[in-house]
Every structure is written in structure tokens, then in C-alpha cells.
Design an enzyme around this catalytic site. Structure first.
Site, PDB file in Angstrom:
ATOM      1  N   CYS A 183      -5.315  12.588  12.381  1.00 21.78           N
ATOM      2  CA  CYS A 183      -6.145  11.376  12.338  1.00 21.78           C
ATOM      3  C   CYS A 183      -6.006  10.691  13.700  1.00 21.78           C
ATOM      4  CB  CYS A 183      -5.700  10.459  11.207  1.00 21.78           C
ATOM      5  SG  CYS A 183      -4.056   9.828  11.476  1.00 21.78           S
TER       6      CYS A 183
ATOM      7  N   ARG B  98      -5.143  10.528   3.637  1.00 24.52           N
ATOM      8  CA  ARG B  98      -4.046  11.446   3.957  1.00 24.52           C
ATOM      9  C   ARG B  98      -2.957  11.376   2.905  1.00 24.52           C
ATOM     10  NH1 ARG B  98      -1.039  14.194   7.369  1.00 24.52           N
ATOM     11  NH2 ARG B  98       1.188  13.892   7.043  1.00 24.52           N
TER      12      ARG B  98
ATOM     13  N   ARG C 151      -0.090  14.786  12.631  1.00 23.24           N
ATOM     14  CA  ARG C 151       0.430  14.572  11.265  1.00 23.24           C
ATOM     15  C   ARG C 151       0.575  15.879  10.497  1.00 23.24           C
ATOM     16  NH1 ARG C 151      -1.764   8.938   9.104  1.00 23.24           N
ATOM     17  NH2 ARG C 151       0.281   8.933   8.162  1.00 23.24           N
ATOM     18  N   PRO C 152       1.356  16.808  11.009  1.00 25.36           N
ATOM     19  CA  PRO C 152       1.595  18.080  10.311  1.00 25.36           C
ATOM     20  C   PRO C 152       2.343  17.851   8.996  1.00 25.36           C
ATOM     21  CG  PRO C 152       3.141  17.806  12.116  1.00 25.36           C
ATOM     22  CD  PRO C 152       2.162  16.686  12.232  1.00 25.36           C
TER      23      PRO C 152
ATOM     24  N   ARG D  85      -8.756  -0.516   4.150  1.00 23.96           N
ATOM     25  CA  ARG D  85      -7.853   0.436   3.480  1.00 23.96           C
ATOM     26  C   ARG D  85      -6.524  -0.216   3.148  1.00 23.96           C
ATOM     27  NH1 ARG D  85      -6.297   5.064   6.860  1.00 23.96           N
ATOM     28  NH2 ARG D  85      -4.940   5.215   5.057  1.00 23.96           N
TER      29      ARG D  85
ATOM     30  N   LYS E 149       0.844  -1.200   0.000  1.00 19.93           N
ATOM     31  CA  LYS E 149       0.000   0.000   0.000  1.00 19.93           C
ATOM     32  C   LYS E 149       0.878   1.248   0.000  1.00 19.93           C
ATOM     33  CE  LYS E 149      -1.801   1.574   3.976  1.00 19.93           C
ATOM     34  NZ  LYS E 149      -1.526   2.995   4.229  1.00 19.93           N
ATOM     35  N   ASN E 150       1.914   1.240   0.840  1.00 20.80           N
ATOM     36  CA  ASN E 150       2.711   2.457   1.023  1.00 20.80           C
ATOM     37  C   ASN E 150       3.776   2.639  -0.053  1.00 20.80           C
ATOM     38  OD1 ASN E 150       1.080   2.971   3.142  1.00 20.80           O
ATOM     39  ND2 ASN E 150       2.570   2.436   4.725  1.00 20.80           N
TER      40      ASN E 150
ATOM     41  N   ASP F 100       4.760  20.324   7.946  1.00 23.77           N
ATOM     42  CA  ASP F 100       5.767  21.393   7.926  1.00 23.77           C
ATOM     43  C   ASP F 100       7.035  20.992   7.168  1.00 23.77           C
ATOM     44  OD1 ASP F 100       5.828  19.610  10.208  1.00 23.77           O
ATOM     45  OD2 ASP F 100       7.581  20.730  10.870  1.00 23.77           O
ATOM     46  N   LEU F 101       7.420  19.729   7.264  1.00 24.91           N
ATOM     47  CA  LEU F 101       8.668  19.308   6.600  1.00 24.91           C
ATOM     48  C   LEU F 101       8.480  19.255   5.074  1.00 24.91           C
ATOM     49  CD1 LEU F 101       9.804  16.498   9.077  1.00 24.91           C
ATOM     50  CD2 LEU F 101      10.511  18.908   9.012  1.00 24.91           C
TER      51      LEU F 101
ATOM     52  N   ASP G 179       4.047   0.770  12.179  1.00 22.95           N
ATOM     53  CA  ASP G 179       2.866   0.110  11.597  1.00 22.95           C
ATOM     54  C   ASP G 179       2.719  -1.331  12.060  1.00 22.95           C
ATOM     55  OD1 ASP G 179       3.036   1.804   8.366  1.00 22.95           O
ATOM     56  OD2 ASP G 179       2.353   2.438  10.343  1.00 22.95           O
TER      57      ASP G 179
HETATM   58  C1  EPZ Z   1       3.922   7.024   6.232  1.00 22.69           C
HETATM   59  O1  EPZ Z   1       3.104   8.064   6.746  1.00 22.69           O
HETATM   60  C2  EPZ Z   1       3.012   5.810   6.099  1.00 22.69           C
HETATM   61  N1  EPZ Z   1       1.932   6.095   5.160  1.00 22.69           N
HETATM   62  C3  EPZ Z   1       2.437   5.449   7.470  1.00 22.69           C
HETATM   63  O2  EPZ Z   1       1.656   4.269   7.307  1.00 22.69           O
HETATM   64  C4  EPZ Z   1       3.599   5.153   8.422  1.00 22.69           C
HETATM   65  O3  EPZ Z   1       3.095   4.870   9.706  1.00 22.69           O
HETATM   66  C5  EPZ Z   1       4.538   6.365   8.476  1.00 22.69           C
HETATM   67  O4  EPZ Z   1       4.982   6.711   7.138  1.00 22.69           O
HETATM   68  C6  EPZ Z   1       5.764   6.118   9.344  1.00 22.69           C
HETATM   69  O5  EPZ Z   1       6.456   5.025   8.856  1.00 22.69           O
HETATM   70  C7  EPZ Z   1       2.196   6.019   3.827  1.00 22.69           C
HETATM   71  O6  EPZ Z   1       3.312   5.739   3.410  1.00 22.69           O
HETATM   72  C8  EPZ Z   1       1.039   6.273   2.911  1.00 22.69           C
HETATM   73  P1  EPZ Z   1       5.850  10.444   8.407  1.00 22.69           P
HETATM   74  P2  EPZ Z   1       3.681   9.587   6.771  1.00 22.69           P
HETATM   75  O7  EPZ Z   1       5.788  11.681   7.615  1.00 22.69           O
HETATM   76  O8  EPZ Z   1       4.496   9.833   5.586  1.00 22.69           O
HETATM   77  C9  EPZ Z   1       5.913  13.726  11.796  1.00 22.69           C
HETATM   78  C10 EPZ Z   1      -0.189   2.869   7.614  1.00 22.69           C
HETATM   79  O9  EPZ Z   1      -0.781   2.371   8.569  1.00 22.69           O
HETATM   80  N2  EPZ Z   1       5.923  14.704  10.701  1.00 22.69           N
HETATM   81  O10 EPZ Z   1       7.074   9.587   8.322  1.00 22.69           O
HETATM   82  O11 EPZ Z   1       2.531  10.492   7.044  1.00 22.69           O
HETATM   83  C11 EPZ Z   1       4.548  13.030  11.908  1.00 22.69           C
HETATM   84  O12 EPZ Z   1       3.657  13.825  12.661  1.00 22.69           O
HETATM   85  C12 EPZ Z   1       0.260   4.315   7.656  1.00 22.69           C
HETATM   86  O13 EPZ Z   1       0.069   2.257   6.531  1.00 22.69           O
HETATM   87  C13 EPZ Z   1       6.106  16.047  11.007  1.00 22.69           C
HETATM   88  O14 EPZ Z   1       6.246  16.424  12.164  1.00 22.69           O
HETATM   89  O15 EPZ Z   1       4.595   9.508   8.070  1.00 22.69           O
HETATM   90  C14 EPZ Z   1       4.888  11.733  12.593  1.00 22.69           C
HETATM   91  O16 EPZ Z   1       4.943  11.962  13.984  1.00 22.69           O
HETATM   92  C15 EPZ Z   1      -0.027   4.948   9.004  1.00 22.69           C
HETATM   93  N3  EPZ Z   1       6.105  16.953   9.991  1.00 22.69           N
HETATM   94  C16 EPZ Z   1       6.293  11.407  12.067  1.00 22.69           C
HETATM   95  O17 EPZ Z   1       6.797  12.632  11.499  1.00 22.69           O
HETATM   96  C17 EPZ Z   1       5.949  16.581   8.678  1.00 22.69           C
HETATM   97  O18 EPZ Z   1       5.994  17.456   7.789  1.00 22.69           O
HETATM   98  C18 EPZ Z   1       6.310  10.351  10.984  1.00 22.69           C
HETATM   99  O19 EPZ Z   1       5.533  10.827   9.935  1.00 22.69           O
HETATM  100  C19 EPZ Z   1       5.758  15.214   8.393  1.00 22.69           C
HETATM  101  C20 EPZ Z   1       5.755  14.286   9.417  1.00 22.69           C
END
Ligand code: EPZ
Length: 417
Positions: free
Chosen positions: A116, A92, A121-122, A396, A22-23, A124-125, A304
Site C-alpha cells: 500500500c 489489508r 507489507r509482506p 477508514r 480501529k486496530n 512472511d512472518l 501511526d
Molecule cells: C498494524 O499493521 C496496524 N494495523 C498499522 O496501523 C500499524 O501502523 C502497524 O501495525 C505498526 O504498528 C492494524 O493493526 C490493523 P506490522 P501491521 O506487521 O500488522 C513488516 C493504521 O494507520 N512485516 O507490525 O500490518 C512490515 O512490512 C495502520 O492504523 C514483515 O516484514 O504492521 C512493516 O515494515 C497503518 N513481514 C513492519 O513489519 C510480515 O510478515 C510492521 O508491520 C509482517 C510485517
């Protein structure tokens, strides 16, 4: 409305084949927006999220055709129009269209997906990377708008190895002028798959899988065919199902290397694990041992898989500790496990799980995709029957979830309520 009915007590035994990740498919579908040529994907999983992403791309003028496990995307007539906010809220990962739209059209307008069940899940990055590439970003009235005359390659240091931010910045930089380095990049296998697809359509990227990714901007892109990598979290979930029931399983179509940290943890808990080149054999112990676990960016233990390992810990001998370091609110499933008789105490990002001798079936509800998987695992071993609601989450991310478990001997079926 539907729910899963799970009658506990059966040791699982048999083989299961992992579907496409999926990811991996979600960012790669977004990446197809970068080119006006036809892209063809196979090993595409049959998931709700893929169907919603098809609607997101269609809203942008790209044509998606899903036939079985083959998906074609034709973005020849795509435009950076505003996407339906409801679609963004439902999925998302639709925020992954920002990078390709900025890269190809130098602009986008998307609604904030918002938080969610697992955290704020901001983004900003993501936006920091876009600004450094030369985009002007406006965040108002619940929308994010970006525009740029052109994008210039540059150095981008991520404060956290965010998966989505790494992917979005990679895609935005493909058509930028000059070279972009992403430092402290996420290293997930799904990012390597995205790089491989992007290079097939003519991008020049290297380093995915490491913490530094280099993108050399190019002018033209073509179409490509690409097969999606297997889903390591799905594979880990079925391995955990065999471990919790004390059964035996052969998981086919998976690269064990993607799951090294999960296999190590399952061995620590007493499972007998044998990885081969494209499959993994696991035999569960009569009783699992308590372990400690901290979720980390890849190659650390994946967040996950946290609800699934918590399910195992609820019955393990001894006391386990989970530290959830990735998402700030990813313990909602703990209260549902406690309704089944688990002994769990939550303190901030730490869960203390004291193993009990048995769980009892009852009505439980999934708060998110992986919580649903974890609760289903608990239902497989609970005394009596467990009724799992919230299947809109489970569907999903898991293709034919109950069918694959039935194939392993589980007494599980879906019923309308
Ligand atoms: C991806 O989400 C996956 N989704 C998530 O899988 C997975 O849990 C996550 O990566 C971590 O491995 C997809 O790939 C579609 P992140 P993503 O940006 O990209 C913080 C599932 O169940 N953050 O690595 O949204 C954020 O708040 C889903 O399949 C910022 O602060 O994850 C979190 O605490 C759930 N600012 C941490 O980083 C930003 O701009 C990790 O988020 C972006 C993220």
C-alpha cells in the site's frame, strides 16, 4: 467525491471523547470466527474499515449486525471459503482472518493484500508461524492457501515484532494441540485487548503486552461480550491538534499509559501535558520546539503518529529529524506539506524538517489514513484555506473527524466536489 475545507488560524479549545480503537476491533472481529457461539462487542467505532470487515466476515458465512456502537458476530455457519480479492485489497487487515480460519477449520484461501502507500507489507512472518504450527502453505497466482491435518503448539520466534503476525499466530494457536510460545511478540495494547477477548471465549493465553506470549491450546470455545479499548492514535491526533494550534484540550476516555511516548514527545516540544486516570489535558505552547523522533514498535513512538508529529515539526522553532523505522515508504505526506510551504528533506527513512514561520493553505491530498490526519492538522494553522482530498483514507480510521474538530472550535467542514 468529497473534500474537507479547513480555514486555519483558530486555537482549539474544549473536550473530545475517544472512540473505540480501529486496530483493536479489526483483529477481534476476525477472532470471533474461532467460535460458533454469539459474540457481542460494544464501544465499536463507526468506521469504514469496520463495515468492510463485516463484509469480509459475511463472505465467510458469519452474520454481522452493527447497530450504533454495538456489533454482534455469529460465526456458527462460517466456512473457510475464498474471500473476494477486492475486499482483501480494500482492507489489508482482512488478512487477520487467516489465523482464525486455520485454527478452527485447518485451512484458508486468501488473495495477497499486496502493498500500500506506506510499504510492501509482506506476510512472511505470518506464514512462518503457520508453517511452524503444522500448516502446508501454497503461494501462487496471487493467492495464499493453507491446510493442515491438525495444528501442534510450538515455539515461534518472530524476526520482527509484527503486530499482525503476532495476532494471527495467537489466533491460529488457540485450538492447537499443546502449548505455543511466541517470542519477540509485538506488545501493542490492541494485542492485550485481543488476548482479553480470546480468554473470555475460553482460550488460555497469557503474556500479551510483553515480548513473550503463551497460548495453551483448548478444545472448545463459547461466546462472550467485550468492550473495545479506546483508540490511542485517535487520542494522540487530537492532542497534536491542540498542540499545533496553541490551544487547550481535554481528551476523555483514554488510558494515558498507552500514549506515554507520544506525551513525552509533545512535552519535549513545549506542550503542557497533564495525564489523569482516564483522560489527558494538554495546553499547546505559543511556539513549538524542534525535536528528534524515531518510530519504533510499542512502547516506542508509534509510526501511526508520524505524519501528525511531522505537521507539528513544520512550524517548530529549529530543525527536527524523524527516522521512520517501521515502514519503508511512509513519507508521502512530506510532499504535500511542502506544497503548504514546509521545509522538509527526505533521505531514505529519514526526514529533516526545518521549522518555518507559517504554512499557507492550498489543495492537498491524503495518501493514507494518518497522512490525511497530519495534513488536516497543518490546515488548522495554515494561513488561508486548505482543501484536503483523499477522504476515503481518513474515513477508514477516524470517526466523525470534522465533527470532533468542530466541537473544539475548528473551522472545518466537508463538501462535495
Ligand atoms: C498494524 O499493521 C496496524 N494495523 C498499522 O496501523 C500499524 O501502523 C502497524 O501495525 C505498526 O504498528 C492494524 O493493526 C490493523 P506490522 P501491521 O506487521 O500488522 C513488516 C493504521 O494507520 N512485516 O507490525 O500490518 C512490515 O512490512 C495502520 O492504523 C514483515 O516484514 O504492521 C512493516 O515494515 C497503518 N513481514 C513492519 O513489519 C510480515 O510478515 C510492521 O508491520 C509482517 C510485517
Amino acid at each position: 467525491m468529497e473534500r474537507l475545507v479547513i480555514v486555519g488560524g483558530k486555537k482549539l479549545a474544549g473536550e473530545v471523547t475517544t472512540s473505540g480503537a480501529k486496530n483493536a476491533i479489526l483483529p477481534i472481529m476476525a477472532a470471533a470466527l474461532l467460535t460458533s457461539r454469539l459474540c457481542i462487542f460494544d464501544n465499536v467505532p463507526d468506521l469504514l474499515d469496520v463495515k468492510v470487515m463485516c463484509r469480509v466476515l459475511a463472505g465467510l458465512g458469519a452474520e454481522c449486525r452493527l447497530q450504533g456502537r454495538v456489533l454482534t458476530v455469529d460465526a456458527a455457519h462460517a466456512e473457510p471459503v475464498e474471500i473476494e480479492p477486492d475486499l482483501i485489497r480494500r482492507l489489508r487487515a482482512s488478512n487477520l482472518v487467516m489465523g482464525p480460519l486455520l485454527g478452527r477449520f485447518q485451512r484458508f484461501k486468501v488473495a495477497y493484500p499486496g502493498g500500500c502507500e506506506i510499504g510492501a507489507r509482506p506476510m512472511d512472518l505470518h506464514l512462518k508461524g503457520f508453517r511452524l504450527l503444522g500448516a502446508r502453505i501454497k503461494e501462487e497466482y496471487g493467492f495464499i492457501e493453507a491446510e493442515a491435518e491438525s495444528l501442534q503448539g510450538t515455539d515461534i520466534h518472530l524476526d520482527f515484532p509484527s503486530v499482525g503476525a503476532t495476532e494471527n499466530i495467537m489466533m491460529a494457536a488457540v485450538l492447537a494441540e499443546g502449548i505455543t510460545h511466541i517470542y519477540n511478540a509485538a506488545r501493542e495494547p490492541e494485542i492485550v485487548d485481543l488476548q482479553n477477548f480470546l480468554n473470555k471465549i475460553g482460550a488460555r493465553i497469557q503474556g500479551a503486552g510483553s515480548d513473550t506470549i503463551t497460548i495453551e491450546g483448548v478444545k472448545n470455545l463459547q461466546g462472550a461480550e467485550h468492550s473495545i479499548i479506546p483508540d490511542r492514535i485517535e487520542a494522540g491526533t487530537y492532542l497534536a491538534a491542540a498542540a499545533i494550534t496553541g490551544g487547550e484540550i481535554l481528551v476523555r476516555n483514554i488510558n494515558p499509559y498507552y500514549l506515554a511516548s507520544v506525551l513525552a514527545k509533545l512535552r519535549e516540544m513545549g506542550a503542557d501535558v497533564h495525564p489523569y486516570s482516564t483522560e489527558i489535558f494538554l495546553r499547546g505552547p505559543s511556539r513549538l520546539r524542534a525535536v528528534d523522533c524515531k518510530t519504533l514498535p510499542y512502547p516506542g513512538f508509534p509510526t501511526d503518529m508520524q505524519p501528525q508529529i511531522m505537521a507539528l515539526m513544520t512550524l517548530a522553532e529549529g530543525t527536527s529529524i524523524i527516522c521512520e523505522s517501521i515502514f519503508e515508504r511512509r513519507f508521502k505526506h512530506a510532499s504535500e506539506f511542502k506544497r503548504m510551504g514546509a521545509d522538509i528533506k527526505i533521505e531514505g527513512c529519514v526526514a529533516v524538517v526545518t521549522g518555518v514561520n507559517s504554512l499557507s493553505g492550498t489543495c492537498v491530498e491524503a495518501s493514507d489514513l494518518r497522512a490525511g490526519a497530519g495534513l488536516a492538522l497543518a490546515g488548522l494553522v495554515a494561513e488561508g484555506t486548505t482543501y484536503l482530498e483523499g477522504l476515503q483514507h481518513l474515513d477508514r480510521g477516524y470517526e466523525q473527524f470534522e465533527a470532533k474538530l468542530q466541537g473544539l472550535g475548528a473551522r472545518i467542514w466537508r463538501e462535495k466536489i
